[in-house]
Design an enzyme around this catalytic site. Sequence first.
Site, short mmCIF file in Angstrom:
data_model
loop_
_atom_site.label_atom_id
_atom_site.label_comp_id
_atom_site.label_asym_id
_atom_site.label_seq_id
_atom_site.Cartn_x
_atom_site.Cartn_y
_atom_site.Cartn_z
N ALA A 1 0.84 -1.19 0.00
CA ALA A 1 0.00 0.00 0.00
C ALA A 1 0.87 1.24 0.00
O ALA A 1 1.98 1.24 0.54
CB ALA A 1 -0.93 0.00 1.21
N ASP A 2 0.38 2.30 -0.60
CA ASP A 2 1.09 3.57 -0.58
C ASP A 2 0.08 4.70 -0.73
O ASP A 2 -1.02 4.50 -1.24
CB ASP A 2 2.14 3.65 -1.70
N GLN A 3 0.49 5.87 -0.26
CA GLN A 3 -0.40 7.03 -0.31
C GLN A 3 0.39 8.26 -0.73
O GLN A 3 1.51 8.47 -0.25
CB GLN A 3 -1.02 7.25 1.08
N ALA B 1 -3.26 3.77 -2.76
CA ALA B 1 -3.15 2.61 -3.66
C ALA B 1 -2.91 1.35 -2.86
O ALA B 1 -2.21 1.37 -1.84
CB ALA B 1 -2.02 2.82 -4.66
#
Length: 201
Positions: free
Chosen positions: A78-80, A115
Amino acid sequence: MTMWRGTKPLILASQSRARQALLANAGIAFEAIPAELDERAIQRASGLSAPGQIAALLAREKAVSVSLRRPGQFVVGADQTLALDQRLFSKPAGRAQAAEQLRALAGQSHELYSATAVARDGEILFEDVSIARMTMRPLDGAVIRAYLDAAGEAVTTSVGAYQLEGLGIHLFERIEGDHFTILGLPLLPLLKFLRSQGLLQ
């Protein structure tokens, strides 16, 4: 109580306490193993500038990296990213940078791109990018200093220098988007995928 039906736990390629809490609260058996990648180097090498594409790339890289160390297991990356018009924000390096970010965001609307990707044995099986629109209230210097004093070191652990599940909520006047997206893990599409794989009740 668990809803997990897999023979091995899900792997979360993240150190984020917020993401770990989301999975735990959803009754998913998981193990957290950080990917330990140089995210900024990956971003620079990609040549990407669109915040959603950057978040998606980093989520995939994290999932693939850890999945290669855990054969046969499903790994969530996950990433933001945070974007104010054309400016992208990263986690502030310290109090001074956190204050600068808050001054830039104050009274403005920005977008959070969250994401998530799922990999197994180095292959991406699922990915999603969700967006939330956040409007910060006007903040003067005294309010920013008071917030930084109260929040302490936590301001350096999140992009934009805030954590909405904590004291950061005081900075906002309007929020449009999914709560899970704001916390950095779009949970509903992820759960749908995991159910499609027979991993959830």
